[in-house]
Design a protein around this motif. Structure first.
Motif, PDB file in Angstrom:
ATOM      1  N   LEU A   1       0.835  -1.199   0.000  1.00 12.98           N
ATOM      2  CA  LEU A   1       0.000   0.000   0.000  1.00 12.98           C
ATOM      3  C   LEU A   1       0.871   1.251   0.000  1.00 12.98           C
ATOM      4  O   LEU A   1       0.573   2.245  -0.684  1.00 12.98           O
ATOM      5  N   ARG A   2       1.939   1.195   0.771  1.00 10.34           N
ATOM      6  CA  ARG A   2       2.852   2.334   0.857  1.00 10.34           C
ATOM      7  C   ARG A   2       3.466   2.649  -0.510  1.00 10.34           C
ATOM      8  O   ARG A   2       3.546   3.817  -0.903  1.00 10.34           O
ATOM      9  N   ILE A   3       3.877   1.626  -1.232  1.00 14.36           N
ATOM     10  CA  ILE A   3       4.488   1.826  -2.544  1.00 14.36           C
ATOM     11  C   ILE A   3       3.490   2.438  -3.519  1.00 14.36           C
ATOM     12  O   ILE A   3       3.824   3.339  -4.300  1.00 14.36           O
ATOM     13  N   LEU A   4       2.259   1.977  -3.487  1.00 20.20           N
ATOM     14  CA  LEU A   4       1.239   2.538  -4.369  1.00 20.20           C
ATOM     15  C   LEU A   4       1.033   4.025  -4.086  1.00 20.20           C
ATOM     16  O   LEU A   4       0.867   4.831  -5.006  1.00 20.20           O
ATOM     17  N   ALA A   5       1.038   4.391  -2.807  1.00 22.45           N
ATOM     18  CA  ALA A   5       0.884   5.796  -2.441  1.00 22.45           C
ATOM     19  C   ALA A   5       2.071   6.619  -2.932  1.00 22.45           C
ATOM     20  O   ALA A   5       1.904   7.723  -3.470  1.00 22.45           O
TER      21      ALA A   5
ATOM     22  N   ASP B   1      -2.840   5.833   5.429  1.00 24.77           N
ATOM     23  CA  ASP B   1      -3.488   5.520   6.707  1.00 24.77           C
ATOM     24  C   ASP B   1      -3.763   4.021   6.833  1.00 24.77           C
ATOM     25  O   ASP B   1      -3.569   3.433   7.910  1.00 24.77           O
ATOM     26  N   ALA B   2      -4.207   3.404   5.744  1.00 22.39           N
ATOM     27  CA  ALA B   2      -4.470   1.961   5.778  1.00 22.39           C
ATOM     28  C   ALA B   2      -3.182   1.186   6.024  1.00 22.39           C
ATOM     29  O   ALA B   2      -3.169   0.198   6.774  1.00 22.39           O
ATOM     30  N   ALA B   3      -2.088   1.631   5.412  1.00 23.31           N
ATOM     31  CA  ALA B   3      -0.797   0.972   5.627  1.00 23.31           C
ATOM     32  C   ALA B   3      -0.362   1.102   7.085  1.00 23.31           C
ATOM     33  O   ALA B   3       0.099   0.131   7.700  1.00 23.31           O
ATOM     34  N   LEU B   4      -0.518   2.291   7.660  1.00 23.23           N
ATOM     35  CA  LEU B   4      -0.149   2.501   9.061  1.00 23.23           C
ATOM     36  C   LEU B   4      -0.963   1.618   9.993  1.00 23.23           C
ATOM     37  O   LEU B   4      -0.438   1.020  10.938  1.00 23.23           O
TER      38      LEU B   4
ATOM     39  N   GLU C   1       8.795   0.953  10.910  1.00 24.13           N
ATOM     40  CA  GLU C   1       7.557   1.700  11.125  1.00 24.13           C
ATOM     41  C   GLU C   1       7.722   3.171  10.742  1.00 24.13           C
ATOM     42  O   GLU C   1       6.783   3.810  10.253  1.00 24.13           O
ATOM     43  N   SER C   2       8.926   3.706  10.940  1.00 20.87           N
ATOM     44  CA  SER C   2       9.154   5.116  10.596  1.00 20.87           C
ATOM     45  C   SER C   2       8.897   5.373   9.114  1.00 20.87           C
ATOM     46  O   SER C   2       8.430   6.458   8.731  1.00 20.87           O
ATOM     47  N   LEU C   3       9.163   4.380   8.260  1.00 19.47           N
ATOM     48  CA  LEU C   3       8.932   4.555   6.831  1.00 19.47           C
ATOM     49  C   LEU C   3       7.456   4.798   6.530  1.00 19.47           C
ATOM     50  O   LEU C   3       7.107   5.581   5.636  1.00 19.47           O
ATOM     51  N   PHE C   4       6.589   4.149   7.282  1.00 14.43           N
ATOM     52  CA  PHE C   4       5.153   4.303   7.055  1.00 14.43           C
ATOM     53  C   PHE C   4       4.664   5.665   7.540  1.00 14.43           C
ATOM     54  O   PHE C   4       3.756   6.254   6.943  1.00 14.43           O
ATOM     55  N   TRP C   5       5.254   6.157   8.624  1.00 13.37           N
ATOM     56  CA  TRP C   5       4.904   7.503   9.080  1.00 13.37           C
ATOM     57  C   TRP C   5       5.386   8.543   8.076  1.00 13.37           C
ATOM     58  O   TRP C   5       4.726   9.580   7.879  1.00 13.37           O
ATOM     59  N   LEU C   6       6.508   8.282   7.432  1.00  9.44           N
ATOM     60  CA  LEU C   6       6.987   9.200   6.400  1.00  9.44           C
ATOM     61  C   LEU C   6       6.038   9.236   5.211  1.00  9.44           C
ATOM     62  O   LEU C   6       5.794  10.295   4.625  1.00  9.44           O
ATOM     63  N   THR C   7       5.511   8.085   4.842  1.00  9.36           N
ATOM     64  CA  THR C   7       4.531   8.044   3.763  1.00  9.36           C
ATOM     65  C   THR C   7       3.310   8.876   4.125  1.00  9.36           C
ATOM     66  O   THR C   7       2.797   9.642   3.303  1.00  9.36           O
TER      67      THR C   7
END
Length: 461
Positions: free
Chosen positions: A257-261, A278-281, A293-299
């Motif tokens: 999901l993160r990559i798609l965003a 948000d769904a990825a987080l 986890e920090s990578l997802f907050w960056l997204t």
């Protein structure tokens, strides 16, 4: 005497429903073509009128036309919906994810390797971004869809796939997406899909193989993305997400999901990005190490910044920094580790989020930090692209001499790399420095000479 071509009433009706002029539709068409690495398409209102009158556009153009109208009407459309059905077997449905991602990725990869016309005309789809959010049960459907296994697969085969992915990824970082892309897709399409259809002694082994395949499918998408084939990249990313969902429907699938965003944000398309982030987080919290986890907050930070929500973006950036400060050096999951050091990625994405918020001074600091973290020998492409972003922020603040020095260093790292993203960075540099070249700034003129030799497109006046 040839029979008169029948008007395309279906296309005319959809254009009328969209409430768009032929001229505006042609502009959208060219914009979408550029998103997909096609900078040669020339369309105008006369071309649209000819298509409505019954002339059939090239398959590639028909794909862009379907996406242009999809965005206007906020629903997925295919060329067939526009009255432009071809005799080719459909490779991808923008309105649904396939029930069996193994068969789907094999079909996509084979068409890609064979250079099928339909694949070259596969436009990036905004509507497809929401498919992973709408169909959370895909793992169970995919597992049920596969036929009886015929090949016994064990840890040795899984290790082989992971080692090949690491080797392909290392070469990609050094040489760009244009190097060995067909080899990656061929390996995914043949050996790896055969492993996925095999038998496994344990469920853990099965999940591990699907996780390894998801990483390779992601790399296939990344290489297509790096070459500017945005629609093709999106399809590999979606299949990677499906494969990851079978391996780990929480953290690994969240990475998909993160990559798609991120791809959507890189294309300047902010729609659905906050929802994806948000769904990825939600899926990843508490399931991975702090660095990951920090990578997802960056997204999430970048998505909110692109959406104009500066407060939410800064809050997400602060959380990402705190997580990195808490790092205990835990090993990141394999699917997260291929992207490089956590601090370099954090600084890079922070810089882009701050750029989007207009905080150029803070963005400059973060991008400079990121450039220091990347090893120019092992990651020359991302190091050069980070320097190019840094130079852009310097130029935007009026520090043109410093920007020219930074761009010069960026060009040093782009030599020999086969990447549309580096070419686009050169094009942006030339556009930013055009006014200074006309004023006779020597550094800008020298960069223009270097850029022309490296292949950046001449900016349009």
């Amino acid at each position: 005497m040839s029979a008169k071509t029948a008007p395309n009433d279906r296309l005319q009706l959809l254009i009328a429903q969209a409430g768009v002029s032929y001229e505006a539709l042609a502009r959208s068409l060219c914009h979408i073509a550029a998103e997909n690495g096609d900078h040669t398409l020339r369309a105008n209102k006369s071309a649209v009128a000819h298509w409505v009158a019954g002339t059939r556009p090239q398959p590639r153009t028909a794909g862009y036309l379907a996406e242009a109208l999809s965005r206007r009407l906020a629903r997925p459309l295919t060329p067939a919906d526009l009255g432009l059905r071809s005799g080719d077997e459909p490779i991808y449905d923008p309105a649904a994810l396939p029930g069996d991602p193994v068969a789907a990725v094999a079909r996509l990869g084979r068409a890609d390797v064979d250079r099928r016309t339909l694949i070259s005309g596969a436009a990036y789809s905004v509507a497809a971004l929401v498919l992973p959010l709408q169909q959370p049960e895909i793992a169970a459907r995919a597992h049920a869809a596969r036929a009886r296994p015929t090949v016994a697969v064990g840890q040795g085969e899984i290790d082989a796939v992971r080692q090949m992915t690491v080797a392909f990824n290392a070469a990609d970082e050094r040489l760009g997406g244009g190097h060995a892309r067909s080899a990656v897709v061929e390996y995914l399409t043949t050996d790896v899909t055969a492993f996925l259809g095999g038998s496994f002694a344990t469920e853990a082994l099965r999940k591990s193989m699907f996780g390894a395949a998801a990483q390779l499918a992601y790399l296939a998408g990344w290489k297509a993305h790096d070459l500017g084939y945005s629609g093709l990249a999106q399809r590999y990313y979606l299949h990677s997400y499906q494969l990851a969902s079978e391996a780990d429907p929480h953290a690994h699938a969240a990475y998909g999901l993160r990559i798609l965003a991120h791809q959507a944000m890189d294309l300047g398309l902010r729609e659905h990005c906050v929802d994806l982030a948000d769904a990825a987080l939600d899926r990843v919290k508490g399931r991975v190490d702090p660095d990951t986890e920090s990578l997802f907050w960056l997204t999430a930070a970048r998505a909110h910044a692109a959406d104009g929500s500066s407060q939410e973006a800064r809050s997400a950036l602060s959380t990402a920094e705190r997580l990195l400060d808490r790092s205990l050096g835990d090993a990141a999951p394999e699917w997260a580790s291929l992207g490089g050091p956590a601090e370099a990625r954090l600084a890079n994405q922070s810089g882009k989020a701050l750029q989007a918020m207009g905080d150029l001074k803070a963005a400059e600091e973060q991008l400079r930090r990121s450039a220091r973290c990347w090893n120019a020998a092992t990651h020359p492409r991302i190091h050069a692209l980070t320097l190019a972003d840094l130079a852009e922020t310097q130029c935007a603040q009026g520090n043109v001499e410093a920007a020219c020095q930074t761009w010069n260093s960026a060009l040093d790292g782009m030599t020999g790399i086969r990447s549309a993203r580096t070419r686009d960075a050169i094009t942006i540099m030339r556009a930013n420095l055009a006014v200074y070249r006309r004023r006779g700034l020597t550094a800008a003129q020298r960069l223009e000479t270097r850029a022309a030799n490296l292949g950046g497109r001449e900016p349009q006046s």
